[in-house]
Design a protein around this motif. Structure first.
Motif: not given
Length: 294
Positions: A114, A117, A222, A224, A230
């Motif tokens: 994440h 990202w 996204g 998990r 993530i």
């Protein structure tokens, strides 16, 4: 010739809980190895490899990292007035050039994938490096420089790897070994923290990546993984299905400064490299070992 790597992402949003209480008010990336903060070591490594744009993915209470790379007018004026030119020149070498560094926030602690990202709009549609500031490298040539040389031959996606004791594979992300490509090899798999009997090798990913921009689409879904976060490894595994991945063994030593033992070992190793410290420091270490009976 593959597209050049101009940008590097530095995920610096972590809480540093393994170093509490030291990191209660100070970012773990500002902990010092000898007299330089961890974040400075990895930025220096990126500069040496030709990186032009440094992208810091931060969180609350990390503003001091931004301040570290800024101009400190009062400090510089004081150093100049007192004739401390060497210290002044050192500060100026370390600070970022205008527009060379961008800061963006990871507003929720949702994992390394994440954090990467969060840099997608700044990186854009081009390959980029990811450098974990916990991992400090020591070698004749910097780790990212070694990787760049390999990347120029292979293209694709690339990670740096180093050997660990086979009994320690459960502490790392381990790669599977495919065909040799120069000094590197093609990766066949990535397994996060496998038991020794299940590990495809004893080569672990050391916190240096060169990735193609398609990774952002996968991270953006996204999904998990471990820890309900993530994970970058999960997205890399999916990208491995459509793009080549290579592993470049690092010619040097990695210090995991996210652990107390690795951090202390790094301080000793880098202090012993400093001409003005090495002799006296080695004597102090020997005296301490003798006094402790070790």
């Amino acid at each position: 010739m593959p597209a050049p790597i101009r940008k590097a992402v530095f995920p610096v949003a972590g809480l540093g809980t393994r170093f509490l209480p030291a990191t209660k008010a100070m970012p773990k990336e500002m902990l010092t190895v000898v007299d330089r903060p961890l974040i400075q070591y990895v930025v220096d490594e990126a500069r040496a490899a030709g990186i032009e744009h440094f992208i810091m993915v931060t969180s609350r209470n990390k503003v001091v990292i931004e301040d570290h790379f800024d101009i400190a007018y009062e400090l510089e004026a004081t150093l100049k007035e007192r004739g401390k030119i060497e210290a002044l020149e050192g500060l100026r070498r370390d600070q970022a050039g205008a527009g060379d560094m961008t800061f963006t926030r990871q507003q929720e602690p949702l994992g390394l994938g994440h954090a990467v990202w969060c840099a997608r709009e700044i990186v854009g549609n081009e390959p980029f490096a990811v450098i974990l500031p916990d991992m400090i490298m020591r070698g004749e040539t910097s780790c990212l420089e070694q990787m760049m040389a390999t990347y120029n031959e292979t293209g694709g996606n690339l990670v740096s790897v180093e050997e660990c004791d086979p009994s320690e594979t459960a502490s790392y992300g381990i790669v599977g070994i495919g065909e040799a490509v120069g000094d590197a090899f093609r990766m066949t798999s990535m397994v996060e923290k496998p038991k020794p009997e299940d590990a495809p090798s004893n080569l672990y990913i050391t916190g240096r990546y060169i990735l193609q921009p398609e990774i952002f689409d996968l991270l953006g879904e996204g999904r998990r993984g471990a820890g309900n976060e993530i994970q970058i490894t999960d997205a890399m595994l999916r990208l491995l299905e459509t793009q080549p991945f290579y592993a470049s063994p690092f010619k040097g030593r990695t210090f995991d400064c996210g652990s107390k033992l690795g951090f202390l070992a790094a301080n000793v190793a880098f202090a012993l490299e400093r001409e003005e410290l090495a002799g006296d420091f080695a004597a102090e270490v020997r005296a301490l070992l003798e006094a402790s009976g070790r």
